[in-house]
Scaffold this motif. Sequence first.
Motif, PDB file in Angstrom:
ATOM      1  N   GLN A 119       2.688  -6.393 -23.632  1.00  0.00           N
ATOM      2  CA  GLN A 119       2.273  -5.678 -22.425  1.00  0.00           C
ATOM      3  C   GLN A 119       3.447  -5.073 -21.665  1.00  0.00           C
ATOM      4  O   GLN A 119       3.270  -4.119 -20.935  1.00  0.00           O
ATOM      5  CB  GLN A 119       1.521  -6.624 -21.489  1.00  0.00           C
ATOM      6  N   GLY A 120       4.626  -5.679 -21.782  1.00  0.00           N
ATOM      7  CA  GLY A 120       5.787  -5.155 -21.095  1.00  0.00           C
ATOM      8  C   GLY A 120       6.323  -6.089 -20.032  1.00  0.00           C
ATOM      9  O   GLY A 120       6.026  -7.286 -20.022  1.00  0.00           O
ATOM     10  N   THR A 121       7.114  -5.513 -19.134  1.00  0.00           N
ATOM     11  CA  THR A 121       7.815  -6.269 -18.102  1.00  0.00           C
ATOM     12  C   THR A 121       7.698  -5.539 -16.773  1.00  0.00           C
ATOM     13  O   THR A 121       7.549  -4.324 -16.741  1.00  0.00           O
ATOM     14  CB  THR A 121       9.312  -6.391 -18.472  1.00  0.00           C
ATOM     15  N   ALA A 122       7.802  -6.306 -15.694  1.00  0.00           N
ATOM     16  CA  ALA A 122       7.846  -5.734 -14.348  1.00  0.00           C
ATOM     17  C   ALA A 122       8.714  -6.624 -13.483  1.00  0.00           C
ATOM     18  O   ALA A 122       8.826  -7.832 -13.736  1.00  0.00           O
ATOM     19  CB  ALA A 122       6.453  -5.632 -13.748  1.00  0.00           C
ATOM     20  N   HIS A 123       9.359  -6.038 -12.479  1.00  0.00           N
ATOM     21  CA  HIS A 123      10.139  -6.835 -11.531  1.00  0.00           C
ATOM     22  C   HIS A 123      10.145  -6.150 -10.175  1.00  0.00           C
ATOM     23  O   HIS A 123       9.934  -4.940 -10.067  1.00  0.00           O
ATOM     24  CB  HIS A 123      11.562  -7.065 -12.027  1.00  0.00           C
ATOM     25  N   ASP A 124      10.357  -6.955  -9.141  1.00  0.00           N
ATOM     26  CA  ASP A 124      10.415  -6.424  -7.788  1.00  0.00           C
ATOM     27  C   ASP A 124      11.187  -7.402  -6.912  1.00  0.00           C
ATOM     28  O   ASP A 124      11.204  -8.602  -7.179  1.00  0.00           O
ATOM     29  CB  ASP A 124       9.004  -6.234  -7.227  1.00  0.00           C
ATOM     30  N   LYS A 125      11.822  -6.865  -5.877  1.00  0.00           N
ATOM     31  CA  LYS A 125      12.537  -7.705  -4.922  1.00  0.00           C
ATOM     32  C   LYS A 125      11.539  -8.340  -3.966  1.00  0.00           C
ATOM     33  O   LYS A 125      10.507  -7.736  -3.653  1.00  0.00           O
ATOM     34  CB  LYS A 125      13.544  -6.878  -4.121  1.00  0.00           C
ATOM     35  N   VAL A 126      11.868  -9.538  -3.492  1.00  0.00           N
ATOM     36  CA  VAL A 126      11.007 -10.216  -2.526  1.00  0.00           C
ATOM     37  C   VAL A 126      11.870 -11.061  -1.601  1.00  0.00           C
ATOM     38  O   VAL A 126      12.880 -11.622  -2.030  1.00  0.00           O
ATOM     39  CB  VAL A 126       9.935 -11.083  -3.233  1.00  0.00           C
ATOM     40  N   THR A 127      11.486 -11.117  -0.343  1.00  0.00           N
ATOM     41  CA  THR A 127      12.125 -11.999   0.619  1.00  0.00           C
ATOM     42  C   THR A 127      11.125 -13.089   0.976  1.00  0.00           C
ATOM     43  O   THR A 127      10.010 -12.797   1.420  1.00  0.00           O
ATOM     44  CB  THR A 127      12.551 -11.241   1.887  1.00  0.00           C
ATOM     45  N   VAL A 128      11.511 -14.334   0.736  1.00  0.00           N
ATOM     46  CA  VAL A 128      10.658 -15.473   1.054  1.00  0.00           C
ATOM     47  C   VAL A 128      11.038 -15.960   2.448  1.00  0.00           C
ATOM     48  O   VAL A 128      12.201 -16.226   2.724  1.00  0.00           O
ATOM     49  CB  VAL A 128      10.829 -16.600   0.011  1.00  0.00           C
ATOM     50  N   THR A 129      10.033 -16.060   3.305  1.00  0.00           N
ATOM     51  CA  THR A 129      10.212 -16.540   4.669  1.00  0.00           C
ATOM     52  C   THR A 129       9.574 -17.919   4.774  1.00  0.00           C
ATOM     53  O   THR A 129       8.463 -18.132   4.264  1.00  0.00           O
ATOM     54  CB  THR A 129       9.549 -15.566   5.669  1.00  0.00           C
ATOM     55  N   ALA A 130      10.270 -18.844   5.423  1.00  0.00           N
ATOM     56  CA  ALA A 130       9.778 -20.212   5.565  1.00  0.00           C
ATOM     57  C   ALA A 130       8.396 -20.217   6.207  1.00  0.00           C
ATOM     58  O   ALA A 130       8.148 -19.527   7.187  1.00  0.00           O
ATOM     59  CB  ALA A 130      10.754 -21.038   6.398  1.00  0.00           C
ATOM     60  N   GLY A 131       7.489 -20.987   5.597  1.00  0.00           N
ATOM     61  CA  GLY A 131       6.144 -21.151   6.126  1.00  0.00           C
ATOM     62  C   GLY A 131       5.202 -19.997   5.845  1.00  0.00           C
ATOM     63  O   GLY A 131       4.070 -19.998   6.308  1.00  0.00           O
ATOM     64  N   GLU A 132       5.643 -18.995   5.072  1.00  0.00           N
ATOM     65  CA  GLU A 132       4.805 -17.826   4.804  1.00  0.00           C
ATOM     66  C   GLU A 132       4.653 -17.581   3.302  1.00  0.00           C
ATOM     67  O   GLU A 132       5.411 -18.091   2.504  1.00  0.00           O
ATOM     68  CB  GLU A 132       5.401 -16.583   5.468  1.00  0.00           C
ATOM     69  N   ASP A 133       3.629 -16.766   2.964  1.00  0.00           N
ATOM     70  CA  ASP A 133       3.379 -16.382   1.579  1.00  0.00           C
ATOM     71  C   ASP A 133       3.718 -14.908   1.427  1.00  0.00           C
ATOM     72  O   ASP A 133       3.152 -14.069   2.129  1.00  0.00           O
ATOM     73  CB  ASP A 133       1.911 -16.627   1.214  1.00  0.00           C
ATOM     74  N   ALA A 134       4.650 -14.594   0.542  1.00  0.00           N
ATOM     75  CA  ALA A 134       5.014 -13.202   0.257  1.00  0.00           C
ATOM     76  C   ALA A 134       4.132 -12.709  -0.891  1.00  0.00           C
ATOM     77  O   ALA A 134       4.030 -13.359  -1.928  1.00  0.00           O
ATOM     78  CB  ALA A 134       6.486 -13.115  -0.127  1.00  0.00           C
ATOM     79  N   LYS A 135       3.474 -11.585  -0.706  1.00  0.00           N
ATOM     80  CA  LYS A 135       2.594 -11.008  -1.726  1.00  0.00           C
ATOM     81  C   LYS A 135       3.371  -9.980  -2.542  1.00  0.00           C
ATOM     82  O   LYS A 135       3.944  -9.042  -1.990  1.00  0.00           O
ATOM     83  CB  LYS A 135       1.394 -10.319  -1.085  1.00  0.00           C
ATOM     84  N   VAL A 136       3.389 -10.173  -3.854  1.00  0.00           N
ATOM     85  CA  VAL A 136       4.048  -9.230  -4.755  1.00  0.00           C
ATOM     86  C   VAL A 136       3.140  -9.015  -5.958  1.00  0.00           C
ATOM     87  O   VAL A 136       2.961  -9.914  -6.784  1.00  0.00           O
ATOM     88  CB  VAL A 136       5.431  -9.736  -5.232  1.00  0.00           C
ATOM     89  N   ASP A 137       2.554  -7.815  -6.053  1.00  0.00           N
ATOM     90  CA  ASP A 137       1.754  -7.436  -7.210  1.00  0.00           C
ATOM     91  C   ASP A 137       2.671  -6.701  -8.181  1.00  0.00           C
ATOM     92  O   ASP A 137       3.469  -5.864  -7.764  1.00  0.00           O
ATOM     93  CB  ASP A 137       0.587  -6.552  -6.801  1.00  0.00           C
ATOM     94  N   LEU A 138       2.542  -7.026  -9.460  1.00  0.00           N
ATOM     95  CA  LEU A 138       3.424  -6.451 -10.471  1.00  0.00           C
ATOM     96  C   LEU A 138       2.611  -5.721 -11.536  1.00  0.00           C
ATOM     97  O   LEU A 138       1.613  -6.244 -12.034  1.00  0.00           O
ATOM     98  CB  LEU A 138       4.252  -7.563 -11.128  1.00  0.00           C
ATOM     99  N   LYS A 139       3.059  -4.511 -11.895  1.00  0.00           N
ATOM    100  CA  LYS A 139       2.411  -3.719 -12.942  1.00  0.00           C
ATOM    101  C   LYS A 139       3.342  -3.664 -14.145  1.00  0.00           C
ATOM    102  O   LYS A 139       4.447  -3.122 -14.061  1.00  0.00           O
ATOM    103  CB  LYS A 139       2.121  -2.313 -12.429  1.00  0.00           C
ATOM    104  N   LEU A 140       2.902  -4.255 -15.247  1.00  0.00           N
ATOM    105  CA  LEU A 140       3.724  -4.308 -16.457  1.00  0.00           C
ATOM    106  C   LEU A 140       3.835  -2.927 -17.088  1.00  0.00           C
ATOM    107  O   LEU A 140       2.868  -2.169 -17.133  1.00  0.00           O
ATOM    108  CB  LEU A 140       3.122  -5.285 -17.463  1.00  0.00           C
ATOM    109  N   GLU A 141       5.040  -2.631 -17.577  1.00  0.00           N
ATOM    110  CA  GLU A 141       5.298  -1.380 -18.272  1.00  0.00           C
ATOM    111  C   GLU A 141       6.050  -1.684 -19.551  1.00  0.00           C
ATOM    112  O   GLU A 141       6.971  -2.491 -19.547  1.00  0.00           O
ATOM    113  CB  GLU A 141       6.119  -0.437 -17.404  1.00  0.00           C
TER     114      GLU A 141
END
Length: 163
Positions: A119-141
């Motif tokens: 299917q491929g690979t995907a990557h993205d930067k994310v900042t994790v904040t204490a006590g929170e959920d970071a949403k990152v959707d990834l589309k494989l290429e």
Amino acid sequence: MSRISRWVTPLFALGILLSLGIASATADDAKTTGSVSGTVTGADDKPVADAHVRLLPPMKHHSKAAKSDDANQNAADSSDAKPKRPQPVATATNDSDGKYELKDVPAGDYVVVANAKGQGTAHDKVTVTAGEDAKVDLKLEKHAGHGHHADTDQKKPDSGNSN
């Protein structure tokens, strides 16, 4: 009865103290960690099941001078040393709906990477904040190959000219 009450009261007090300590430790963890979640999809925008998701520390970029100094230092340390791959902070395999969740992640900056065979690979930067959920959707290429460009993998026919 007096023997029992002599032991029950201290044990009860100890139980309360231990419970408070555990609750405090859990609250402290919630203050210093967060989570990353999202959905992995394919090039057709449909969810991809069983993708491997990793959370990596961000890659550090060096200037040419710093790279040269690093290379000289690495050569002095060991002539056979290969660059070390960053170790994942967290890993997961997503579900049949393409959803993943990485829990108890220390607050900070990361790169989330997903890949699935065929299917491929995907990557993205994310900042994790204490006590929170970071949403990152990834589309494989799908990519051209292991470090090669598609147009360099095919040889052009020789025209017969040797100059």
